[in-house]
Every structure is written in C-alpha cells, then in structure tokens.
Design a protein around this motif. Structure first.
Motif, mmCIF file in Angstrom:
data_model
loop_
_atom_site.group_PDB
_atom_site.id
_atom_site.type_symbol
_atom_site.label_atom_id
_atom_site.label_comp_id
_atom_site.label_asym_id
_atom_site.label_seq_id
_atom_site.Cartn_x
_atom_site.Cartn_y
_atom_site.Cartn_z
ATOM 1 N N ASP A 48 38.385 36.704 43.254
ATOM 2 C CA ASP A 48 37.017 36.461 43.709
ATOM 3 C C ASP A 48 36.063 36.320 42.531
ATOM 4 O O ASP A 48 35.226 35.408 42.502
ATOM 5 C CB ASP A 48 36.568 37.608 44.613
ATOM 6 C CG ASP A 48 37.365 37.650 45.918
ATOM 7 O OD1 ASP A 48 37.907 36.595 46.318
ATOM 8 O OD2 ASP A 48 37.458 38.743 46.511
ATOM 9 N N ARG A 49 36.186 37.229 41.561
ATOM 10 C CA ARG A 49 35.292 37.178 40.411
ATOM 11 C C ARG A 49 35.526 35.901 39.590
ATOM 12 O O ARG A 49 34.567 35.254 39.150
ATOM 13 C CB ARG A 49 35.519 38.396 39.514
ATOM 14 C CG ARG A 49 35.190 39.724 40.159
ATOM 15 C CD ARG A 49 33.713 39.962 40.164
ATOM 16 N NE ARG A 49 33.414 41.324 40.583
ATOM 17 C CZ ARG A 49 32.197 41.841 40.620
ATOM 18 N NH1 ARG A 49 31.166 41.092 40.291
ATOM 19 N NH2 ARG A 49 31.997 43.083 41.019
ATOM 20 N N SER B 151 48.191 36.496 40.146
ATOM 21 C CA SER B 151 47.797 35.314 40.919
ATOM 22 C C SER B 151 48.211 34.058 40.188
ATOM 23 O O SER B 151 48.357 34.043 38.958
ATOM 24 C CB SER B 151 46.276 35.306 41.151
ATOM 25 O OG SER B 151 45.844 36.516 41.724
ATOM 26 N N ASN C 244 47.159 38.192 35.666
ATOM 27 C CA ASN C 244 46.500 39.271 36.398
ATOM 28 C C ASN C 244 45.000 39.043 36.358
ATOM 29 O O ASN C 244 44.354 39.238 35.312
ATOM 30 C CB ASN C 244 46.838 40.630 35.785
ATOM 31 C CG ASN C 244 48.200 41.110 36.201
ATOM 32 O OD1 ASN C 244 48.414 41.416 37.373
ATOM 33 N ND2 ASN C 244 49.119 41.168 35.252
ATOM 34 N N LYS D 222 33.811 46.160 38.044
ATOM 35 C CA LYS D 222 35.062 46.722 38.550
ATOM 36 C C LYS D 222 35.900 45.580 39.086
ATOM 37 O O LYS D 222 35.493 44.883 40.023
ATOM 38 C CB LYS D 222 34.802 47.760 39.653
ATOM 39 C CG LYS D 222 34.091 49.011 39.155
ATOM 40 C CD LYS D 222 33.898 50.008 40.282
ATOM 41 C CE LYS D 222 33.194 51.267 39.791
ATOM 42 N NZ LYS D 222 32.991 52.251 40.887
ATOM 43 N N LEU D 223 37.046 45.368 38.479
ATOM 44 C CA LEU D 223 37.905 44.247 38.840
ATOM 45 C C LEU D 223 39.040 44.700 39.743
ATOM 46 O O LEU D 223 39.575 45.801 39.588
ATOM 47 C CB LEU D 223 38.488 43.597 37.580
ATOM 48 C CG LEU D 223 37.485 43.027 36.569
ATOM 49 C CD1 LEU D 223 38.227 42.422 35.383
ATOM 50 C CD2 LEU D 223 36.579 41.993 37.213
ATOM 51 N N ASN D 224 39.367 43.832 40.637
ATOM 52 C CA ASN D 224 40.529 44.036 41.511
ATOM 53 C C ASN D 224 41.623 43.085 41.036
ATOM 54 O O ASN D 224 41.775 41.975 41.563
ATOM 55 C CB ASN D 224 40.141 43.772 42.975
ATOM 56 C CG ASN D 224 41.296 44.037 43.921
ATOM 57 O OD1 ASN D 224 42.254 44.731 43.587
ATOM 58 N ND2 ASN D 224 41.222 43.467 45.119
ATOM 59 N N LEU D 225 42.368 43.513 40.035
ATOM 60 C CA LEU D 225 43.362 42.632 39.409
ATOM 61 C C LEU D 225 44.618 42.522 40.257
ATOM 62 O O LEU D 225 45.159 43.529 40.719
ATOM 63 C CB LEU D 225 43.714 43.164 38.013
ATOM 64 C CG LEU D 225 42.559 43.221 36.985
ATOM 65 C CD1 LEU D 225 43.058 43.816 35.682
ATOM 66 C CD2 LEU D 225 41.979 41.843 36.760
ATOM 67 N N ARG D 226 45.047 41.280 40.393
ATOM 68 C CA ARG D 226 46.308 41.008 41.091
ATOM 69 C C ARG D 226 46.993 39.845 40.390
ATOM 70 O O ARG D 226 46.323 38.955 39.844
ATOM 71 C CB ARG D 226 46.058 40.655 42.554
ATOM 72 C CG ARG D 226 45.588 41.818 43.413
ATOM 73 C CD ARG D 226 45.455 41.386 44.860
ATOM 74 N NE ARG D 226 44.512 40.277 44.979
ATOM 75 C CZ ARG D 226 44.292 39.615 46.123
ATOM 76 N NH1 ARG D 226 44.968 39.942 47.226
ATOM 77 N NH2 ARG D 226 43.414 38.635 46.164
ATOM 78 N N ASP E 35 41.095 38.956 38.828
ATOM 79 C CA ASP E 35 40.362 39.219 40.065
ATOM 80 C C ASP E 35 39.989 37.850 40.625
ATOM 81 O O ASP E 35 39.091 37.168 40.105
ATOM 82 C CB ASP E 35 39.118 40.059 39.762
ATOM 83 C CG ASP E 35 38.393 40.498 41.016
ATOM 84 O OD1 ASP E 35 38.365 39.711 41.995
ATOM 85 O OD2 ASP E 35 37.844 41.610 41.025
ATOM 86 N N HIS F 110 37.828 40.748 31.963
ATOM 87 C CA HIS F 110 39.243 40.357 31.998
ATOM 88 C C HIS F 110 39.884 40.398 30.602
ATOM 89 O O HIS F 110 41.011 39.951 30.435
ATOM 90 C CB HIS F 110 39.392 38.940 32.570
ATOM 91 C CG HIS F 110 39.279 38.866 34.059
ATOM 92 N ND1 HIS F 110 38.086 38.825 34.722
ATOM 93 C CD2 HIS F 110 40.240 38.838 35.035
ATOM 94 C CE1 HIS F 110 38.283 38.749 36.024
ATOM 95 N NE2 HIS F 110 39.585 38.771 36.248
#
Length: 591
Positions: free
Chosen positions: A486-487, A446, A482, A440-444, A484, A565
């Motif tokens: 941390d990942r 960046s 886009n 589960k990715l938290n895409l932002r 994550d 991703h």
C-alpha cells in the motif's frame, strides 16, 4: 606485489655494505695476524741478540777478573775499574755486581757502589746452572732497559781462592775490606749477581720501522681491497637503485592516478605538468590537451587567486568554492594547494588537490532536511489536533447556511466555497499528520512487477485525458522483495501524478523496473518542463512546491516511505527536457 619488491630491493641495498664491511674485516684480520707475527719475530730476534750480547759481556768481565787475579794484585777495586771500562761500549747502559741482598759491590758508575738495587726475587734465587737470563725493566735512571743477569764467579774453586789469598798474605800484601768480596767464595759470601743493562732503543726503532712498513703495506692492501669492493658495490648499487627508481616511479604514478581526489601539478615555470584521472572526472576537462599551458587558461576564474597566494609562500588548506567548469555545470570543491620545495629549498612547482563536495553537500542537505522534518513533525502533531475540531464545526455551520439560502444565490455560493476550503484544509491536515506520524510498514514478500502494473492502471484514465502516452517495461522474471504494497503504491501514484501535471501539453511517461546489483531499481521518466537546478535539493522538503495548488508534502511523503524501506530516491532533471525519478530498494526476502 609492490611491497614485496620494495622489501627485496631494500634488503639487497642494506646487505651490500655489510658484505663489503665483512670482506674488509677479513682482510684486516689477515694483515693484523701477519703484523703480529712480524712483531713477535722481531721481539724474539731482539731478545736473542741483546741476551747474547749481555752474556758475552758477562763472560768478558769474568774472564778479565780471572786474568787479573792471576797477577796477584787483583781485588774489588780492579773489578770496579773493569766494569767502568767495559761500560764504555756502545748501547751498554750499566754493569753492576750485587750480592743476594741487592747491595751494589761494583758498578760502572762508581757513585752507585754501596747503594741497593731493587731486584726481582727471581734474579737472586739460587740457580742450578750458570746460564744467564734477561728481563725488560723500567728503571728510574736508565728508562726502559734490557737487563741480562747471571751469577758472578770470577774464580772457579774455593781452594784456588784460598791458595791465592795465602800467597798474597805470604808476600805481605794486605787487602782492603772493600776489596775482600772479590776473593770470597760463593759459599762464604753468598751468590753474587752480575747485571748488564743494555739499551733496547735501536732495536725498538728498527722494530717500529718494520711495523710501520708492515702497516703501510697493510694499508695499501686495505685501500686496494676497499677500492675493489666499493667499485663492485657502486656498480651493483647503481643497477639496483636504477631498478628501484623505476619501480618506485611506477608505484607512485599508479597511486597518484588512482587517488579519489583530483591532482594537478605545475613545473617551475608555472605550466601544467601532471594530472590524474580524478581531476578530469571532477572538472570534465581534457588535461591531455592542457599540458604545458598556464592553469589560468584552462581552469575556471575561481582558481586565479591561488597562484598569487602560493607565490607568497603560503599554503591553501581545504578552501571551499563553487566552480563552473562548463556552462551549467557548477561543482562544489574543496581546494588544497602548496608549493613543491626540493632538498635545497628551491621551489620546483606547485601542486593542487581538488575534492568534490557534491556528495558531502547532499548528505549535509539530507541531515538538515531530517532535522527540519523532525521539528515539523513535532509541531504538526500538536497543531493538527487543535485545528481539526474547529474545522468540523465550521464545515457543519457552512453546510447549514448553504441549505437555508436560496438555490443559486450568492450567499449559497459563498457557503459552498467555505465548505470546499474547509475540505482542502482538512486534507492538508490529514497529509501533515500522515507525514509526521512515525512510519510503520507492513512488509510482505511481493512481486513488484504486479504492483507496478496495478499502479499504472490507476492513472491510465488521467493520462489519457492529458494526452500522455505511458510506456511500461519490467523484467520478464518476477521481482520479489519485502515491501509494504500500500505504501509503495502510494509513492508510485504521487510520482505519476507529478509527472502528468508537468506535461500540460501531453508527452511520454516511461516506467521501468529491473534488478541491478542486488537492488530493485524503478525509473519513472517524463518529458515535462523539468526542475530548475537550484530547486533539485529542495523538492523533498515539506511544503516546498512550485504548483499553485500544491501542498508540498507529496514528495516528502515519498521520500519518507522509501527511506523506511531502507532504500533511496534520486532525481535527475533538465529544464525543458523532463525529469527522471529513480527508486532503489533492497531485495531482502528473509525479512
């Protein structure tokens, strides 16, 4: 462009025969019209001559009858004799006198007197004039006959006839009943018809000869016309065919050259005669230096058995083999080959098609890896939970005994080792759960440049302790994507640590990031020991490792994170010279 040119030439080639056929048809039409006109003219000429001949005979018979009657001893018998004698003329089939019912009163054939003629109604119709008419009639006894007919009037008036009859009776001359008709007026006995049958065969023969001559002339004209048109067609067809052959050859060469599969062809002597660029790209062989040589002297040993198979008349279809074209370069290939047979059934060479299976093998390995990961994930989820609780109890008991034992004793040291092993096992279980858990990715959105700089700072101390120099190079403009954070940072750290561990005696770690073809590309290169060729397809498999203390999950986790991703990670390595990991990520700011 090739299609339009081919269609144009095809139209010209197909139109040329129709032009010739049309021209010949026009010429034949002209000849047929001329022949028809000649036929009509000959028919008219024949009709005029025969009708005039028939009329002359009719006039002759009537004149003879009148002359005889003036001698006072004339009757039907004398008319019969006159018809018999007149019918001896050339081309006269018969002469006959019939009444309006078709009964024969006199005939050139005496046996037919008293019989009946099956006359056309038009022949016996009352006629306003004495003009003769004619018809072509198919008769049973005479065949095709040209019949001229007219009213028969050997005497001109009924008064004259009556005077002659009176004179003959006065002289005591009695007439036979069969001879009475000759002295009856038309008003008493009805109209009598005289028929003259003429033979049209001489005229038919002449007309056929004329038609034959006309047809011969027409045939000569047609042959000459055809010869001229065919000569023009052959010249034009030769020019068009030559151009079409040149275009087709150029088109075929372009198609074969652009094929994604390698193609090698030999001539009838078994020498290399043709190749395309894909064959050079797949094999790495310069075939320009191999033209005219035996394939066995150029191609790897794996190809040696193909020629014998083809010589037996067999076809090779999708045969897979591993070929070593150059030292250290092993290429998986799918080989298809067959003999080239011409229209006469003779072999004029052989053709071989090579298809590189490298990408297919990679995809197959990827599928197998995913299947393996799915199985491991299902197993790990259940096993990890069962192991974690007992580990916590074991660690607690080991810690209790470590505190009870004397400081520095062997028992305390053994308890410490137990605690370390429990921690290591707990770490492995945590990594396994991390690997098996759905990503589960938290895409932002960046700036990847900043992520790279931050990740490098995290391993700077470790690199210094191993005498490893780090070079960092990124695009001057921010690389927005886009991700994550941390990942992605976790993936980069795993790759950095693997690179540092591969450079035990120091080396160079190079990190670069830039945008290529609307994708973000990150290269991580080391100068370490490298990876053996047979291990390159296994490094992303879980629990595969060449390190004494490795778990084999680090690169598997990296692979999962990058795939989540919608990117890809590739590796290139040369043993003894280092390894390059390449991460490709899509740039999609709208997600």
């Amino acid at each position: 462009m090739f299609r339009k040119a081919a269609l144009s030439k095809s139209w010209r080639l197909s139109a040329s025969p129709w032009i010739i056929i049309g021209s010949v048809a026009i010429l034949l039409a002209i000849v047929i019209v001329q022949a028809s006109q000649n036929f009509s003219r000959e028919k008219k000429y024949m009709s005029r001559i025969l009708s005039e001949k028939g009329i002359a005979l009719i006039k002759t018979v009537e004149a003879g009858a009148r002359t005889g009657m003036m001698g006072m001893q004339w009757g039907g018998r004398q008319v019969q004799t006159l018809l018999e004698e007149t019918s001896r003329l050339h081309d006269v089939l018969f002469l006959a006198v019939v009444d309006q019912n078709g009964s024969v009163l006199a005939h050139s054939d005496k046996a037919r007197v008293g019989s009946r003629f099956d006359l056309n109604p038009a022949m016996i119709e009352p006629r306003p004039t004495d003009d003769a008419s004619w018809e072509l009639i198919q008769m049973n006894d005479y065949g095709r006959s040209f019949v001229v007919y007219s009213q028969f009037r050997p005497i001109s008036t009924s008064t004259g006839m009556m005077n002659r009859r009176s004179m003959m009776h006065g002289r005591g001359m009695m007439m036979e009943p069969s001879q009475d008709w000759c002295f009856q007026s038309s008003n008493d006995a009805g109209d009598r018809i005289i028929l003259v049958g003429l033979n049209p065969k001489p005229f038919d023969a002449g007309r056929k000869e004329d038609i034959r001559n006309t047809m011969i002339i027409a045939g000569v004209l047609v042959v000459l016309g055809l010869a001229g048109f065919i000569s023009m067609f052959w010249m034009n067809n030769y020019r068009i065919t030559k151009q079409a052959l040149q275009d087709t050859t150029a088109f075929a060469d372009e198609v074969v050259t652009s094929l994604p599969v390698g193609l090698i062809a030999t001539d009838k002597d078994g020498k290399i005669a043709f190749y395309n660029s894909a064959a050079e790209r797949i094999s790495g062989i310069d075939f320009s230096q191999a033209l005219g040589k035996d394939p066995e002297s150029v191609l790897p040993i794996q190809f040696c058995g193909l020629k014998e198979t083809l010589n037996l008349g067999e076809t090779i279809s999708e045969e897979e083999m591993e070929c070593e074209f150059s030292k250290g370069k092993i290429v998986p290939l799918s080989i298809s080959a067959s003999s080239i047979i011409n229209e006469e059934g003779h072999g004029i060479g052989q053709v071989m098609i090579m298809r590189d299976l490298g990408e297919i093998r990679r995809l197959q390995a990827e599928i197998r890896r995913k299947e393996k990961l799915a199985a491991i994930g299902g197993l790990a989820a259940g096993v990890a939970h069962e192991i974690r609780n007992p580990l916590s109890s074991i660690k607690g008991i080991a810690s209790y005994f470590k505190a009870k034992f004397t400081e520095g004793s062997d028992d305390q040291e053994m308890a410490g080792v137990m605690i370390e092993e429990v921690d290591r096992l707990s770490r492995v279980i945590s990594e396994l759960l991390e690997f098996a858990r759905p990503m589960k990715l938290n895409l932002r959105l960046s700036n990847v440049n900043e992520l790279l700089e931050h990740s490098v700072l995290l391993v700077q101390q470790e690199a210094s302790s191993r005498n490893v120099q780090i070079s960092f190079n990124t695009a001057p403009d921010p690389m927005m994507a886009n991700v994550d954070s941390d990942r992605l940072t976790q993936c980069l750290l795993n790759l950095y640590l693997n690179a540092l561990q591969a450079m035990e005696g120091g080396g160079q770690l190079s990190i670069s990031g830039f945008v290529q073809d609307r994708r973000l590309k990150i290269d991580i290169q080391d100068t370490g020991s490298g990876i053996e060729a047979e291990n390159l397809y296994k490094i992303f498999d879980p629990y595969f490792t060449t390190k004494p203390k490795g778990t084999g999950l680090g690169l598997a986790i990296v692979h999962n994170v990058i795939e989540a991703h919608e990117g890809s990670v590739k590796v290139r390595s040369t043993p003894g010279h280092g390894t390059v990991f390449t991460i490709l990520l899509p740039i999609n700011p709208t997600v």
